[in-house]
Design a protein around this motif. Structure first.
Motif, short mmCIF file in Angstrom:
data_model
loop_
_atom_site.label_atom_id
_atom_site.label_comp_id
_atom_site.label_asym_id
_atom_site.label_seq_id
_atom_site.Cartn_x
_atom_site.Cartn_y
_atom_site.Cartn_z
N UNK A 23 0.82 -1.21 0.00
CA UNK A 23 0.00 0.00 0.00
C UNK A 23 0.86 1.26 0.00
N UNK A 24 1.95 1.25 0.76
CA UNK A 24 2.81 2.43 0.77
C UNK A 24 3.46 2.65 -0.60
N UNK A 25 3.82 1.57 -1.25
CA UNK A 25 4.41 1.69 -2.58
C UNK A 25 3.40 2.28 -3.57
N UNK A 26 2.17 1.79 -3.52
CA UNK A 26 1.12 2.31 -4.39
C UNK A 26 0.86 3.79 -4.07
N UNK A 27 0.75 4.09 -2.78
CA UNK A 27 0.50 5.48 -2.38
C UNK A 27 1.61 6.41 -2.80
N UNK A 28 2.84 5.97 -2.68
CA UNK A 28 3.97 6.81 -3.09
C UNK A 28 3.95 7.05 -4.60
N UNK A 29 3.61 6.01 -5.35
CA UNK A 29 3.49 6.16 -6.80
C UNK A 29 2.40 7.18 -7.13
N UNK A 30 1.26 7.05 -6.48
CA UNK A 30 0.16 7.98 -6.75
C UNK A 30 0.55 9.41 -6.40
N UNK A 31 1.27 9.60 -5.30
CA UNK A 31 1.72 10.94 -4.94
C UNK A 31 2.70 11.48 -5.97
N UNK A 33 2.64 10.91 -9.03
CA UNK A 33 1.83 11.29 -10.19
C UNK A 33 0.86 12.43 -9.87
N UNK A 34 1.02 12.98 -8.66
CA UNK A 34 0.17 14.08 -8.16
C UNK A 34 -1.32 13.69 -8.11
N UNK A 35 -1.56 12.41 -7.81
CA UNK A 35 -2.93 11.91 -7.66
C UNK A 35 -3.24 11.82 -6.17
N UNK A 36 -3.26 12.98 -5.54
CA UNK A 36 -3.45 13.03 -4.09
C UNK A 36 -4.82 12.54 -3.66
N UNK A 37 -5.81 12.68 -4.54
CA UNK A 37 -7.15 12.20 -4.21
C UNK A 37 -7.13 10.68 -4.01
N UNK A 38 -6.41 9.97 -4.87
CA UNK A 38 -6.33 8.51 -4.73
C UNK A 38 -5.37 8.10 -3.62
N UNK A 39 -4.29 8.84 -3.45
CA UNK A 39 -3.34 8.48 -2.39
C UNK A 39 -3.98 8.67 -1.01
N UNK A 40 -4.92 9.61 -0.90
CA UNK A 40 -5.64 9.80 0.36
C UNK A 40 -6.44 8.54 0.70
N UNK A 41 -7.08 7.95 -0.30
CA UNK A 41 -7.84 6.72 -0.09
C UNK A 41 -6.91 5.58 0.35
N UNK A 42 -5.74 5.49 -0.26
CA UNK A 42 -4.77 4.47 0.12
C UNK A 42 -4.30 4.70 1.56
N UNK A 43 -4.07 5.97 1.93
CA UNK A 43 -3.64 6.29 3.29
C UNK A 43 -4.70 5.87 4.30
N UNK A 44 -5.96 6.06 3.96
CA UNK A 44 -7.02 5.62 4.87
C UNK A 44 -6.99 4.11 5.06
N UNK A 45 -6.71 3.38 3.99
CA UNK A 45 -6.61 1.92 4.09
C UNK A 45 -5.42 1.52 4.96
N UNK A 46 -4.30 2.23 4.83
CA UNK A 46 -3.13 1.96 5.67
C UNK A 46 -3.49 2.20 7.13
N UNK A 47 -4.20 3.29 7.39
CA UNK A 47 -4.60 3.60 8.77
C UNK A 47 -5.47 2.48 9.35
#
Length: 84
Positions: A23-31, A33-47
């Motif tokens: 999940x962190x790898x996916x979130x870092x990739x999304x960030x 790519x400046x896809x903060x809307x999707x990385x926020x969702x991934x961060x919630x899943x990590x939490x």
């Protein structure tokens, strides 16, 4: 992406840790790519993923506190016996 603490990571099961790293790898990739809307969702899943490990860490602290209290009580009892 926000990382959890080393203490919490140490209490993750192997499956949880693998998922956490993915999940962190996916979130870092999304960030990147400046896809903060999707990385926020991934961060919630990590939490949500680390919540059980946080509870395990809290329980370890409670157990340590109980052990400390028992030890102090035994010291008090020994001191009272020595005074008698």
């Amino acid at each position: 992406m926000r990382h959890c603490s080393v203490q919490v990571r140490g209490l993750l099961t192997r499956d949880e840790l693998d998922r956490y790293n993915a999940l962190l790898e996916v979130g870092s990739f999304l960030e990147s790519q400046k896809r903060y809307d999707l990385s926020y969702t991934v961060q919630q899943e990590v939490d949500r993923l680390v919540q059980p490990a946080i509870e395990r860490l809290k329980e370890k602290g409670r157990q340590r506190d109980r052990a400390d209290e028992e030890y102090l009580a035994s010291l008090r009892a020994q001191a009272e016996e020595a005074d008698d």
